[in-house]
Design a protein around this motif. Structure first.
Motif, mmCIF file in Angstrom:
data_model
loop_
_atom_site.group_PDB
_atom_site.id
_atom_site.type_symbol
_atom_site.label_atom_id
_atom_site.label_comp_id
_atom_site.label_asym_id
_atom_site.label_seq_id
_atom_site.Cartn_x
_atom_site.Cartn_y
_atom_site.Cartn_z
ATOM 1 N N PRO A 8 20.574 -45.224 -21.789
ATOM 2 C CA PRO A 8 19.446 -46.159 -21.823
ATOM 3 C C PRO A 8 19.806 -47.565 -21.352
ATOM 4 C CG PRO A 8 19.583 -44.875 -23.847
ATOM 5 C CD PRO A 8 20.858 -44.619 -23.083
ATOM 6 N N GLU A 9 18.959 -48.117 -20.546
ATOM 7 C CA GLU A 9 19.024 -49.517 -20.112
ATOM 8 C C GLU A 9 20.024 -49.767 -18.990
ATOM 9 O OE1 GLU A 9 19.633 -51.930 -23.672
ATOM 10 O OE2 GLU A 9 18.693 -50.308 -24.797
ATOM 11 N N ILE A 10 21.266 -49.303 -19.146
ATOM 12 C CA ILE A 10 22.287 -49.559 -18.126
ATOM 13 C C ILE A 10 23.130 -48.306 -17.904
ATOM 14 C CG2 ILE A 10 22.477 -52.031 -18.632
ATOM 15 C CD1 ILE A 10 25.018 -51.399 -20.202
ATOM 16 N N TYR A 11 23.730 -48.235 -16.714
ATOM 17 C CA TYR A 11 24.699 -47.179 -16.451
ATOM 18 C C TYR A 11 26.018 -47.595 -17.107
ATOM 19 C CZ TYR A 11 21.542 -45.739 -12.641
ATOM 20 O OH TYR A 11 20.466 -45.328 -11.885
ATOM 21 N N THR A 12 26.314 -47.036 -18.261
ATOM 22 C CA THR A 12 27.585 -47.374 -18.895
ATOM 23 C C THR A 12 28.713 -46.607 -18.227
ATOM 24 O OG1 THR A 12 27.395 -45.599 -20.543
ATOM 25 C CG2 THR A 12 26.463 -47.760 -21.123
ATOM 26 N N TYR A 13 29.908 -47.137 -18.346
ATOM 27 C CA TYR A 13 31.065 -46.473 -17.758
ATOM 28 C C TYR A 13 31.263 -45.098 -18.391
ATOM 29 C CZ TYR A 13 35.801 -45.624 -16.125
ATOM 30 O OH TYR A 13 36.908 -45.068 -15.544
ATOM 31 N N GLY A 14 31.050 -45.026 -19.715
ATOM 32 C CA GLY A 14 31.215 -43.745 -20.404
ATOM 33 C C GLY A 14 30.279 -42.678 -19.883
ATOM 34 N N ALA A 15 29.024 -43.062 -19.624
ATOM 35 C CA ALA A 15 28.060 -42.105 -19.095
ATOM 36 C C ALA A 15 28.466 -41.638 -17.698
ATOM 37 C CB ALA A 15 26.672 -42.733 -19.062
ATOM 38 N N MET A 16 28.927 -42.574 -16.866
ATOM 39 C CA MET A 16 29.377 -42.208 -15.519
ATOM 40 C C MET A 16 30.588 -41.290 -15.582
ATOM 41 S SD MET A 16 28.823 -45.650 -13.182
ATOM 42 C CE MET A 16 29.346 -46.907 -14.360
ATOM 43 N N LEU A 17 31.472 -41.539 -16.547
ATOM 44 C CA LEU A 17 32.669 -40.713 -16.685
ATOM 45 C C LEU A 17 32.305 -39.286 -17.091
ATOM 46 C CD1 LEU A 17 35.718 -40.477 -16.648
ATOM 47 C CD2 LEU A 17 35.763 -41.387 -18.979
ATOM 48 N N ILE A 18 31.405 -39.141 -18.070
ATOM 49 C CA ILE A 18 30.974 -37.806 -18.489
ATOM 50 C C ILE A 18 30.265 -37.091 -17.344
ATOM 51 C CG2 ILE A 18 29.407 -36.553 -20.032
ATOM 52 C CD1 ILE A 18 32.039 -37.538 -21.309
ATOM 53 N N GLY A 19 29.481 -37.841 -16.575
ATOM 54 C CA GLY A 19 28.841 -37.248 -15.407
ATOM 55 C C GLY A 19 29.856 -36.722 -14.410
ATOM 56 N N GLY A 20 30.941 -37.467 -14.219
ATOM 57 C CA GLY A 20 31.998 -37.029 -13.318
ATOM 58 C C GLY A 20 32.711 -35.786 -13.806
ATOM 59 N N SER A 30 22.911 -35.145 -12.938
ATOM 60 C CA SER A 30 22.357 -36.417 -12.478
ATOM 61 C C SER A 30 22.507 -37.450 -13.579
ATOM 62 C CB SER A 30 20.883 -36.263 -12.090
ATOM 63 O OG SER A 30 20.109 -35.845 -13.205
ATOM 64 N N LEU A 31 22.445 -38.703 -13.195
ATOM 65 C CA LEU A 31 22.624 -39.808 -14.126
ATOM 66 C C LEU A 31 21.407 -40.712 -14.064
ATOM 67 C CD1 LEU A 31 24.722 -41.219 -16.028
ATOM 68 C CD2 LEU A 31 25.533 -42.456 -14.011
ATOM 69 N N SER A 32 20.919 -41.137 -15.241
ATOM 70 C CA SER A 32 19.704 -41.953 -15.265
ATOM 71 C C SER A 32 19.749 -42.958 -16.407
ATOM 72 C CB SER A 32 18.476 -41.050 -15.429
ATOM 73 O OG SER A 32 17.293 -41.819 -15.551
ATOM 74 N N THR A 33 19.048 -44.069 -16.214
ATOM 75 C CA THR A 33 18.870 -45.044 -17.298
ATOM 76 C C THR A 33 17.483 -44.922 -17.910
ATOM 77 O OG1 THR A 33 18.087 -46.730 -15.749
ATOM 78 C CG2 THR A 33 20.457 -46.679 -16.205
ATOM 79 N N ASP A 154 23.356 -55.341 -13.063
ATOM 80 C CA ASP A 154 23.951 -56.637 -13.389
ATOM 81 C C ASP A 154 24.244 -56.687 -14.887
ATOM 82 O OD1 ASP A 154 24.568 -59.310 -13.937
ATOM 83 O OD2 ASP A 154 23.198 -60.077 -12.428
ATOM 84 N N ILE A 155 25.521 -56.525 -15.233
ATOM 85 C CA ILE A 155 25.963 -56.632 -16.621
ATOM 86 C C ILE A 155 26.865 -57.847 -16.713
ATOM 87 C CG2 ILE A 155 27.047 -55.464 -18.569
ATOM 88 C CD1 ILE A 155 26.743 -52.840 -17.041
ATOM 89 N N ARG A 156 26.305 -58.944 -17.196
ATOM 90 C CA ARG A 156 27.054 -60.210 -17.230
ATOM 91 C C ARG A 156 27.654 -60.512 -15.866
ATOM 92 N NH1 ARG A 156 30.924 -59.526 -22.287
ATOM 93 N NH2 ARG A 156 32.080 -61.119 -21.164
ATOM 94 N N GLY A 157 26.893 -60.235 -14.818
ATOM 95 C CA GLY A 157 27.320 -60.556 -13.468
ATOM 96 C C GLY A 157 28.020 -59.440 -12.728
ATOM 97 N N ALA A 158 28.381 -58.362 -13.413
ATOM 98 C CA ALA A 158 29.124 -57.270 -12.784
ATOM 99 C C ALA A 158 28.243 -56.045 -12.582
ATOM 100 C CB ALA A 158 30.331 -56.891 -13.635
ATOM 101 N N SER A 159 28.525 -55.308 -11.512
ATOM 102 C CA SER A 159 27.816 -54.046 -11.291
ATOM 103 C C SER A 159 28.243 -53.014 -12.328
ATOM 104 C CB SER A 159 28.116 -53.508 -9.886
ATOM 105 O OG SER A 159 27.701 -54.412 -8.889
ATOM 106 N N ALA A 160 29.500 -53.074 -12.730
ATOM 107 C CA ALA A 160 30.011 -52.125 -13.727
ATOM 108 C C ALA A 160 31.274 -52.682 -14.364
ATOM 109 C CB ALA A 160 30.308 -50.777 -13.077
ATOM 110 N N TYR A 161 31.525 -52.238 -15.571
ATOM 111 C CA TYR A 161 32.787 -52.511 -16.261
ATOM 112 C C TYR A 161 33.615 -51.238 -16.201
ATOM 113 C CZ TYR A 161 31.572 -57.043 -18.291
ATOM 114 O OH TYR A 161 31.273 -58.371 -18.462
ATOM 115 N N ILE A 162 34.801 -51.312 -15.611
ATOM 116 C CA ILE A 162 35.632 -50.121 -15.495
ATOM 117 C C ILE A 162 36.737 -50.154 -16.537
ATOM 118 C CG2 ILE A 162 35.116 -49.920 -13.039
ATOM 119 C CD1 ILE A 162 37.959 -50.876 -12.479
ATOM 120 N N GLU A 163 37.125 -48.981 -16.971
ATOM 121 C CA GLU A 163 38.097 -48.851 -18.055
ATOM 122 C C GLU A 163 39.524 -48.834 -17.507
ATOM 123 O OE1 GLU A 163 37.946 -46.062 -21.872
ATOM 124 O OE2 GLU A 163 38.509 -44.952 -20.068
ATOM 125 N N THR A 164 40.353 -49.745 -17.997
ATOM 126 C CA THR A 164 41.761 -49.777 -17.601
ATOM 127 C C THR A 164 42.674 -49.203 -18.677
ATOM 128 O OG1 THR A 164 42.075 -52.021 -18.488
ATOM 129 C CG2 THR A 164 41.370 -51.817 -16.179
#
Length: 437
Positions: A8-20, A30-33, A154-164
């Motif tokens: 909901p609301e944003i593409y979180t990194y976790g959701a993108m990871l599970i999709g992958g 598919s991935l959706s907000t 746009d999440i605080r200016g970023a397209s995405a937050y990636i996990e390091t």
């Protein structure tokens, strides 16, 4: 089988990871907000906020989809309190903890008590919990499923937050990260991260930010920050995206050094975001911050000495916070000129020490419930809301880019603090429903 992962609301990194993960297992995914799913698809809800469990729209989505014979699985940070997820949303099951391996088995075998990481109702409406999923190897996973419109996010200016990395050495009482991922740091390789950065750029991402709680804990080992690896990562990301399109904002005040600050200046947009929380050492100790107000002031000064912008977040209305404590926070903002300030009211995230404290604190002693009787009495807000409202306006006067509080800003701030207060009281009520004595 087709899966729709809804975040909901944003593409979180976790959701993108599970999709992958599902994509590389050979599934159509598919991935959706947006809160929608086709009847024959399996819905995987990736939820990151307690407020999602209170959403009428999300509840309706789950109910309607299941009534049509569709399966609904829920994961994400909310899975740490699966009793609430099951009770409020009534999905087919909850993926508890890190979900990469769990969703593979769930997609292939369905709900079963034969493997850890699941919580669900049995035929007698009793909760079956198969145990929290074991920690995954963060270096053995596929690329995230990156949506084609990631560049517009746009999440605080970023397209995405990636996990390091996963985990946090801190023990902040209000934070779920060390309870969810643990306090041991598990870092990805620089090569793996840069491969992912290239893919995000290829898909249209405009700016990437480093996630993980404290960016400089990347490759942290044996109690030591690995400056060399952190610098290597920042430089590598900047070479791909450009230094003005990289940020590593979230860092603890006790996890910086001259070398780290120089790397942030040279390879990022030049901002650092500190969780300062309070100007009172007494409150900081109650919060388990592990740092003092003086350390925080020194960190802000160090950022400015290196030509960096320093933003800070503050939490008001923490149970036990006195008026004197609050005034110390105002004094901190007055004396340490920040470039941006974010204010929030203490929110009891379930299964954190703060949540336990809120459950033990009578409403008449909790600032979130106590009516404010002083300067803002006519506004009919609570003490916590009044402190949040007052601190927002105070901070505007002492930021490096001072902003006058107009009538419009006054109204926006008041509306926001009222909503925050209402949300936290609702969250507290549902917290008591499942975990109160």
């Amino acid at each position: 089988m087709k899966f729709t992962v809804v975040s909901p609301e944003i593409y979180t990194y976790g959701a993108m990871l599970i999709g992958g993960v599902l994509r590389d297992e050979g599934y159509n995914v598919s991935l959706s907000t947006k809160l929608s799913v086709k009847p024959k698809e399996t819905l995987m809800l990736s939820l990151f906020s307690t407020q999602h469990l209170l959403s009428d729209e999300i509840k309706k989505l789950v109910k309607d989809h299941r009534s049509k014979g569709g399966k609904v699985y829920v994961g994400g940070p909310v899975s740490a309190y699966f009793e609430m997820v099951l009770g409020e949303l009534e999905p087919d099951c909850v993926c508890v903890g890190e979900g990469e391996e769990t969703v593979k088995k769930l997609a292939g075998d369905g709900v079963s008590n034969d493997f850890p990481g699941l919580a669900f109702y049995d035929d007698g409406s009793e909760i079956v919990f198969t145990g929290k999923a074991e920690r995954v190897d963060v270096n053995k996973r596929p690329l995230p499923l990156i949506p084609p419109d990631i560049g517009s996010q746009d999440i605080r200016g970023a397209s995405a937050y990636i996990e390091t990395h996963r985990g946090c050495t801190g023990g902040c009482t209000f934070c779920q990260v060390p309870r969810y991922f643990g306090r041991d740091i598990q870092s990805r390789s620089v090569e793996d991260i840069l491969k992912e950065v290239r893919e995000f750029k290829k898909r249209g991402a405009k700016r990437l930010s480093v996630s993980g709680g404290t960016g400089s804990l990347f490759q942290y080992k044996n109690g030591e920050i690995n400056e060399e690896k952190f610098i290597e990562l920042m430089k590598g990301m900047a070479e791909i995206m450009g230094p003005k399109n990289i940020s590593s904002p979230d860092i603890r005040v006790d996890c910086i050094s001259d070398n780290i600050l120089e790397a942030i200046r040279n390879y990022t947009i030049g901002w650092i975001f500190f969780g300062l929380e309070s100007g009172s050492d007494r409150v900081l100790k109650k919060m388990g911050k592990g740092a003092t107000a003086n350390q925080a002031a020194e960190a802000v000064a160090a950022c400015h000495e290196h030509g960096l912008k320093a933003a800070g977040s503050f939490i008001v209305g923490y149970p036990g916070e006195t008026e004197e404590d609050y005034e110390m926070t105002k004094d901190f903002i007055t004396m340490n000129q920040l470039d941006d300030v974010f204010i929030s009211i203490a929110e009891p995230i379930p299964k954190t020490p703060l949540a336990d404290l809120v459950l033990r604190t009578p409403d008449e002693e909790n600032p979130v419930f106590v009516p404010h009787t002083d300067e803002y009495k006519a506004l009919k807000i609570t003490e916590a809301e009044a402190r949040s409202f007052d601190l927002m306006m105070h901070a505007d006067l002492f930021r490096t880019n001072m902003r006058p509080v107009t009538n419009d800003i006054f109204d926006i701030y008041l509306k926001n603090v009222r909503k925050d207060g209402d949300d936290i009281r609702r969250a507290t009520a549902v917290l008591r429903k499942y975990y109160g004595e």
